[in-house]
Design a protein around this motif. Structure first.
Motif, PDB file in Angstrom:
ATOM      1  N   LYS A  47       0.835  -1.216   0.000  1.00 13.79           N
ATOM      2  CA  LYS A  47       0.000   0.000   0.000  1.00 13.79           C
ATOM      3  C   LYS A  47       0.861   1.254   0.000  1.00 13.79           C
ATOM      4  O   LYS A  47       0.613   2.200  -0.753  1.00 13.79           O
ATOM      5  CB  LYS A  47      -0.919  -0.022   1.229  1.00 13.79           C
ATOM      6  N   ILE A  48       1.898   1.268   0.861  1.00  8.57           N
ATOM      7  CA  ILE A  48       2.789   2.434   0.940  1.00  8.57           C
ATOM      8  C   ILE A  48       3.544   2.622  -0.384  1.00  8.57           C
ATOM      9  O   ILE A  48       3.746   3.751  -0.840  1.00  8.57           O
ATOM     10  CB  ILE A  48       3.782   2.293   2.122  1.00  8.57           C
ATOM     11  N   ALA A  49       3.930   1.510  -1.004  1.00  3.29           N
ATOM     12  CA  ALA A  49       4.637   1.592  -2.296  1.00  3.29           C
ATOM     13  C   ALA A  49       3.768   2.276  -3.343  1.00  3.29           C
ATOM     14  O   ALA A  49       4.257   3.082  -4.152  1.00  3.29           O
ATOM     15  CB  ALA A  49       5.036   0.196  -2.775  1.00  3.29           C
ATOM     16  N   GLN A  50       2.466   2.009  -3.318  1.00  2.00           N
ATOM     17  CA  GLN A  50       1.558   2.639  -4.288  1.00  2.00           C
ATOM     18  C   GLN A  50       1.408   4.140  -4.002  1.00  2.00           C
ATOM     19  O   GLN A  50       1.397   4.951  -4.927  1.00  2.00           O
ATOM     20  CB  GLN A  50       0.186   1.949  -4.239  1.00  2.00           C
ATOM     21  N   ILE A  51       1.305   4.487  -2.714  1.00  2.00           N
ATOM     22  CA  ILE A  51       1.195   5.916  -2.346  1.00  2.00           C
ATOM     23  C   ILE A  51       2.485   6.643  -2.742  1.00  2.00           C
ATOM     24  O   ILE A  51       2.443   7.748  -3.295  1.00  2.00           O
ATOM     25  CB  ILE A  51       0.939   6.073  -0.823  1.00  2.00           C
ATOM     26  N   GLU A  52       3.631   5.995  -2.479  1.00  2.00           N
ATOM     27  CA  GLU A  52       4.919   6.603  -2.828  1.00  2.00           C
ATOM     28  C   GLU A  52       5.039   6.795  -4.333  1.00  2.00           C
ATOM     29  O   GLU A  52       5.556   7.812  -4.800  1.00  2.00           O
ATOM     30  CB  GLU A  52       6.068   5.725  -2.321  1.00  2.00           C
ATOM     31  N   SER A  53       4.523   5.836  -5.098  1.00  2.40           N
ATOM     32  CA  SER A  53       4.552   5.940  -6.557  1.00  2.40           C
ATOM     33  C   SER A  53       3.746   7.160  -7.022  1.00  2.40           C
ATOM     34  O   SER A  53       4.187   7.922  -7.889  1.00  2.40           O
ATOM     35  CB  SER A  53       3.989   4.651  -7.170  1.00  2.40           C
TER      36      SER A  53
END
Length: 598
Positions: A98-104
């Motif tokens: 989830k955090i990886a998607q927000i960071e993207s």
């Protein structure tokens, strides 16, 4: 009065209560998503600044970006800690995605902002940076403008950012999960022990050569068995990088790491040139140590071996006392900081299976805390690992008053505070030595660090250079990776290491860190830079701490060349700068040879 007991298991609930199921952390993620959503709206309506009248709009935008970075750091650090203490934590693995998607999403917006800044006319840009509101961001904004992806359209940038989540970064995460899932059986004191990779690697400094040797070969056989799998991972990570670099117009694999390290290529070449010139004393040390152990040349599994039989086990409480006592000699800020870290449970040091193999320090900028992760099993090497990671934590502490945008320092500087902390312990321990044996133990540990930085790290740099060159032409087989590793080790160690691990490319995690290609030369830079700073510290005594803190605070807002010139008055593109640090290390080698000559 009884002995003080310090927690060996960290306290993560102080940061977010409840681990992977934390409602506090869930609220944090929701706030982060709101901030990114707000940024997306701001960027959509943001146009190229045409005059200094638009300074407030620029300030609002970049302060939002700085705030998101702090929230992201807090989140990724928490998840990293959860997965390190338990690599099978499914809740944490899900949150990581989830955090990886927000960071993207965030990185996409940041790329757009950088691109918009490139369209600003030079004279308008200069006037904007001279305003009271923006002058503290001058360095970072110029860096954004210069390093913006001018060759890529917004659609291409968005596509790359999306593909990174399930492609590029996923390979790096898969590597960590794979290594964490491996357990090995090793015979210790007549009993088969089931160990994690981290515990098995810790046996490299075991006093019994048979245990060191068995641990080495058991791990080598595991790497051999899985080499095809690891070769796929390293090839796909490098392949993704190469394709993206080609689209960005970057042809030299080292160009991007140099930019990220805020370093000139000239500086890097000068450093390696000086190191190559001074390898003989370290080859002599390796040969002498091998003879002391009972061989004619240094076998790789004996490199970390204790140099005398008088190595005693160091209890965790003793390590804490030793570190606190010696850090207090340097300065009150450092002393107060480590006391807080130990008292408040910032350290995860328990020796247990099923935890990650990789020591690290995680920073929590919103709460001005850090967490240190390692496996402590009672050796002086463990003490140094703990000190090294506490050095990183102290750097985070020094940066706590710095704004979100200027907090990010390059990897080359990241290794400086950690190495500096090791120097404090080495120096203090050397002063307290009462015997030749104790002196040899400390000199040996210092020299192992010199060999790691001047030979091992050099081999990693050479390997990565050669691997990327060949990867440009297609997939590099596991067999060829082994050959490249062997050639690089032989060259970097000047032929002074026998039976090197040709699988170093498998078990060295730095090749698989997707955030930073060529995560090797920053260690050597940090090591020699720390030696120079430490020499200054010895001249000035306790007064030096304020200068040291100022240097660390500036580390996120200037090039390494300018940082060294400002705080040390030295030119690091010259060989003379690097030779000062090298000569201190050569002195250690000469002292070791002198003490062992009989």
């Amino acid at each position: 009065m009884g002995k003080i007991s310090y927690p060996k298991v960290w306290n993560l609930d102080q940061v977010f209560m409840g681990g992977g199921k934390s409602s506090q952390f869930s609220d944090h993620i929701n706030r982060l998503e709101d901030l990114v959503y707000e940024l997306e709206g701001s960027v959509t309506s943001f146009i190229t600044p045409l005059s200094t009248n638009e300074v407030i709009k620029v300030v609002h935008l970049i302060e939002n970006i700085g705030n998101i970075r702090l929230y992201l750091s807090q989140a990724t650090s928490f998840i990293t800690c959860l997965l390190a203490q338990n690599p099978k934590d499914q809740d944490a693995a899900s949150l990581r995605g989830k955090i990886a998607q927000i960071e993207s999403r965030f990185e996409k917006e940041l790329s757009k902002v950088k691109k918009i800044f490139t369209y600003t006319k030079e004279e308008v840009w200069e006037r904007l940076l001279e305003t009271e509101e923006l002058k503290e961001y001058r360095f970072i904004l110029n860096e954004w403008r210069e390093n913006a992806d001018k060759n890529l359209s917004e659609e291409e940038l968005n596509l790359i950012s999306d593909l990174m989540v399930d492609g590029y970064h996923a390979w790096g995460q898969f590597y960590n999960d794979l290594v964490s899932s491996i357990n090995v059986k090793i015979l210790i004191n007549g009993k088969d022990e089931n160990l994690s990779v981290g515990q098995a690697i810790n046996l490299r400094s075991h006093p019994n050569e048979e245990v060191r040797k068995e641990a080495h070969y058991v791990l080598e056989s595991i790497w051999k068995e899985k080499e095809e799998l690891f070769s796929k991972i390293i090839n796909h990570i490098a392949g993704f990088r190469i394709q993206v670099n080609n689209q960005r117009g970057i042809k030299n694999a080292i160009e991007d790491p140099l930019k990220k390290n805020r370093m000139k290529e000239e500086t890097l070449h000068t450093m390696w040139k000086v190191i190559s010139k001074y390898k003989q004393p370290f080859s002599n040390y390796l040969k002498r140590k091998a003879e002391m152990i009972g061989g004619s040349s240094m076998k790789s599994y004996n490199f970390w071996a204790p140099v005398t039989k008088s190595n005693q086990e160091i209890k965790f409480e003793e390590a804490v006392t030793l570190i606190t006592e010696h850090f207090s000699q340097f300065g009150t800020e450092l002393e107060g900081f480590v006391k807080k870290a130990f008292d408040e449970g910032w350290i995860e040091a328990e020796d247990r299976p099923n935890k990650s193999a990789i020591p690290f320090c995680a920073g929590f900028p919103l709460t001005c805390e850090s967490r240190v992760f390692m496996t402590f099993n009672g050796t002086f090497l463990n003490v140094l690992t703990l000190v090294h990671e506490l050095g990183h934590a102290f750097h985070n502490h020094a940066m706590r008053s710095v704004n979100g945008l200027n907090k990010r320092y390059p990897l080359s500087i990241a290794e400086t505070a950690s190495t500096f902390s090791e120097m404090i312990i080495f120096d203090a321990a050397m002063k307290k030595t009462k015997s030749k044996e104790e002196k040899l133990i400390i000199l040996d540990e210092k020299l192992k660090r010199s060999v790691m930085n001047f030979m091992n790290i050099h081999s990693r740099f050479l390997f990565e250079q050669r691997f990327y060159k060949e990867r440009n032409g297609g997939i590099v087989s596991a067999h060829r990776l082994n050959q490249l590793m062997e050639e690089s080790i032989n060259e970097a160690y000047a032929g002074s290491l026998e039976q090197p691990s040709i699988y170093s490319w498998v078990w060295t995690p730095h090749y698989y860190i997707t955030q930073s290609p060529f995560y090797n030369f920053p260690y050597t830079f940090g090591y020699l830079f720390a030696l120079s700073i430490y020499a200054k510290a010895k001249e000035k005594g306790k007064d030096f701490e304020k200068y040291y803190l100022a240097l660390l605070r500036d580390s996120g807002s200037m090039t390494v060349e300018n940082l060294v010139m400002k705080h040390l008055g030295e030119d690091i593109t010259s060989e003379e700068f690097w030779e000062k640090g090298m000569k201190l290390c050569v002195k250690d080698a000469e002292e070791f040879l002198k003490l062992t000559s009989s």
